[in-house]
Design a protein around this motif. Structure first.
Motif, PDB file in Angstrom:
ATOM      1  N   PHE A 174       5.319  -1.880   9.560  1.00  0.00           N
ATOM      2  CA  PHE A 174       6.726  -2.111   9.210  1.00  0.00           C
ATOM      3  C   PHE A 174       7.645  -1.361  10.174  1.00  0.00           C
ATOM      4  O   PHE A 174       8.603  -1.923  10.719  1.00  0.00           O
ATOM      5  N   TYR A 175       7.322  -0.086  10.406  1.00  0.00           N
ATOM      6  CA  TYR A 175       8.197   0.708  11.281  1.00  0.00           C
ATOM      7  C   TYR A 175       8.048   0.303  12.751  1.00  0.00           C
ATOM      8  O   TYR A 175       9.005   0.364  13.509  1.00  0.00           O
ATOM      9  N   GLU A 176       6.843  -0.136  13.102  1.00  0.00           N
ATOM     10  CA  GLU A 176       6.663  -0.602  14.486  1.00  0.00           C
ATOM     11  C   GLU A 176       7.547  -1.825  14.754  1.00  0.00           C
ATOM     12  O   GLU A 176       8.234  -1.907  15.768  1.00  0.00           O
ATOM     13  N   ASN A 177       7.554  -2.740  13.802  1.00  0.00           N
ATOM     14  CA  ASN A 177       8.408  -3.925  13.954  1.00  0.00           C
ATOM     15  C   ASN A 177       9.873  -3.528  14.036  1.00  0.00           C
ATOM     16  O   ASN A 177      10.633  -4.047  14.860  1.00  0.00           O
ATOM     17  N   GLY A 226       0.787  -1.243   0.000  1.00  0.00           N
ATOM     18  CA  GLY A 226       0.000   0.000   0.000  1.00  0.00           C
ATOM     19  C   GLY A 226       0.810   1.280   0.000  1.00  0.00           C
ATOM     20  O   GLY A 226       0.265   2.370   0.187  1.00  0.00           O
ATOM     21  N   LYS A 227       2.120   1.191  -0.228  1.00  0.00           N
ATOM     22  CA  LYS A 227       2.926   2.424  -0.256  1.00  0.00           C
ATOM     23  C   LYS A 227       2.548   3.273  -1.476  1.00  0.00           C
ATOM     24  O   LYS A 227       2.371   2.769  -2.567  1.00  0.00           O
ATOM     25  N   GLY A 228       2.451   4.564  -1.270  1.00  0.00           N
ATOM     26  CA  GLY A 228       2.251   5.475  -2.390  1.00  0.00           C
ATOM     27  C   GLY A 228       3.582   5.805  -3.033  1.00  0.00           C
ATOM     28  O   GLY A 228       4.635   5.518  -2.479  1.00  0.00           O
ATOM     29  N   PRO A 286      -0.204   7.437   1.743  1.00  0.00           N
ATOM     30  CA  PRO A 286       0.020   7.222   0.311  1.00  0.00           C
ATOM     31  C   PRO A 286      -0.621   8.263  -0.607  1.00  0.00           C
ATOM     32  O   PRO A 286      -0.201   8.409  -1.744  1.00  0.00           O
ATOM     33  N   ASP A 287      -1.655   8.962  -0.118  1.00  0.00           N
ATOM     34  CA  ASP A 287      -2.337   9.877  -1.040  1.00  0.00           C
ATOM     35  C   ASP A 287      -2.840  11.121  -0.313  1.00  0.00           C
ATOM     36  O   ASP A 287      -2.618  11.296   0.883  1.00  0.00           O
ATOM     37  N   ILE A 341      -4.146   6.882   6.813  1.00  0.00           N
ATOM     38  CA  ILE A 341      -2.908   6.222   7.227  1.00  0.00           C
ATOM     39  C   ILE A 341      -2.892   4.768   6.756  1.00  0.00           C
ATOM     40  O   ILE A 341      -3.870   4.037   6.910  1.00  0.00           O
ATOM     41  N   ASN A 342      -1.771   4.367   6.182  1.00  0.00           N
ATOM     42  CA  ASN A 342      -1.606   2.997   5.709  1.00  0.00           C
ATOM     43  C   ASN A 342      -1.054   2.135   6.840  1.00  0.00           C
ATOM     44  O   ASN A 342       0.121   2.204   7.185  1.00  0.00           O
TER      45      ASN A 342
END
Ligand code: BGP
Length: 468
Positions: A94-97, A27-29, A81-82, A87-88
């Motif tokens: 990813f950043y939490e991990n 889901g990254k923009g 992303p837009d 918020i995606n």
């Protein structure tokens, strides 16, 4: 000489778009970096070091080196992303991990909120020209990060190298040059908007977050500026260049004011930004707790010679001359890297002194390093003694900096692992860890420890005393 304290933040840096790859995953923009055309033989940012899929292994390597801190950026378009501002969650996760993994190894996350990867949708809608669009979205994005990571992240950096984006955005591929002064007027208006956005974010952080000792600050690229000679005209050029290059940004961030030398230069060239009622109050309310600074080398200038504004930038050096201010001069007293950047450890000391004298805040070195073409030997080694020599000469000065009473709290050179350079591909490597890939896309992303990896590990475990 003072000793380097046990809680000194030894680590290294990266940025999301240069290290992660996986530009379309989860889901990254898109960001403007996905569009920047690279020259043939220069890698784009599609896969980079594939850190998105190797993050656990990479953090383990950092832990093995004994990192006390890791400075990385969160990808704005991975989170937002837009233009809806939604918020995606997969991006957040990813950043939490990553942050949890760092904390598991007792590595302090130092998080840059925005490092060059403006979401493409924001750019297409006018980017930082559009204050009513860009400022609220940046604030919303930052708020989402604070809400999620407050407490876990204690060091936040707002915007990476805002001064380089404004001065050299055309070289970094971030903006198109219109004509000379029109371009500058536009860039300084954008700068003004970024300053408001940054101040709003710092104020919001102090009002609502960071109650357990969290800190926030800017991360410009700061370099002491030398005059070519003792000709008073050269000295005048150096003073004014430093105001335009360095102090404009930090005077706004820390003191909440426009630097008078710069403002006078703005006015004499009709490039002053439009300031709306209330803007300066907002800027004055956002105060940093510390200053992050990227220091690679000093800058040397002589009195201006050119008649017209020439905006230029080559592969080798970022430079432009301003007719009524300065002409860039190649300092022949300094050695040069293979990529023709001057090497000036003593400028690290001088830059740190100037920051301390002007602002009296704690300072955190967020980038420094040597870009070089490394060779992977048949037995899987990388003998990068040139990088060790470069880093050693800078680290040697830390006790001197501390002894002078400067509150330097950490050293985070570029880069933790190899990654793709802003505009010169993967061949220009900076990391302690070699990534097996080239600019043509060959390689399997295997990680190899360079000689500098083993050396830096020793430096950290001896609190900076064993530099051999
Ligand atoms: C800084 C940037 C980094 C980085 C580094 C090295 O200006 O914050 O993103 O890449 O410089 O520069 P380069 O990649 O051009 O060699």
């Amino acid at each position: 000489m003072k000793k380097i304290p046990k809680d000194f933040l030894w680590g290294a840096s990266t940025s999301a778009y240069q290290v992660e790859g996986a530009t379309d995953a989860d889901g990254k923009g898109k960001s403007i970096q996905d569009l920047i055309p690279q020259k043939p033989g220069v890698s784009n940012f599609a896969t980079t070091s594939d850190h998105y899929n190797h993050w656990k292994e990479d953090v383990k390597l950092m832990a093995e080196m004994g990192f006390k801190s890791y400075r990385f950026s969160i990808s704005w378009p991975r989170i937002m992303p837009d233009l809806t501002g939604n918020i995606n969650e997969k991006g957040m996760k990813f950043y939490e991990n990553l942050i949890d993994e760092l904390i598991k190894y007792k590595i302090e996350p130092i998080v840059t909120i925005w490092h060059f990867d403006l979401p493409l949708e924001i750019h297409n809608a006018g980017g930082w020209d559009e204050r009513d669009l860009a400022i609220p979205l940046f604030v919303k994005y930052s708020k989402a990060l604070f809400e999620r990571f407050d407490g876990k992240v204690k060091y936040w950096l707002t915007i990476n190298e805002q001064n380089m984006m404004i001065m050299f955005g055309h070289v970094l591929g971030l903006v198109q040059v219109t004509d000379g002064y029109k371009h500058l007027k536009n860039m300084y208006q954008q700068n003004h908007h970024m300053m408001i956005a940054q101040a709003e974010v710092m104020k919001m952080y102090h009002d609502n977050f960071g109650k357990k000792g969290g800190k926030i600050g800017p991360a410009p690229n700061i370099a002491t500026v030398y005059p070519k000679t003792c000709d008073p005209k050269d000295v005048n050029a150096a003073y004014r260049t430093s105001a335009i290059r360095n102090w404009l940004y930090l005077d706004l961030s820390v003191k909440g004011i426009y630097n008078q030398t710069v403002w006078q230069w703005f006015e004499s060239n009709n490039i002053a930004p439009t300031i709306k009622d209330g803007d300066m109050e907002i800027i004055a309310q956002g105060k940093p707790d510390f200053i992050g600074y990227n220091y690679y080398n000093s800058m040397t200038v002589e009195k201006p010679e050119v008649k017209e504004l020439v905006l230029k930038g080559s592969d080798q050096q970022l430079a432009f001359d301003i007719p009524d201010v300065f002409k860039a001069f190649k300092n022949d007293k300094l050695q040069q890297t293979k990529f023709r950047w001057g090497v000036d450890p003593s400028g690290f000391l001088q830059t740190s002194r100037e920051l301390n004298d002007r602002y009296g805040l704690p300072i955190l070195l967020t980038e420094n390093g040597l870009g070089h073409e490394d060779v992977l030997t048949k037995d899987g080694k990388i003998h990068d003694e040139y990088r060790i020599n470069f880093l050693r000469e800078h680290i040697k000065l830390i006790p001197q900096i501390l002894t002078e009473g400067i509150d330097l709290i950490g050293y985070n050179p570029w880069s933790a692992i190899d990654l793709v350079s802003t505009h010169q591909g993967i061949k220009k490597r900076y990391g302690f860890v070699y990534i097996d890939r080239d600019d043509e896309g060959n390689g399997d992303f295997k990680r190899y420890k360079k000689d500098s990896f083993h050396w830096y590990k020793k430096v950290i475990s001896s609190d900076g005393e064993d530099l051999d």
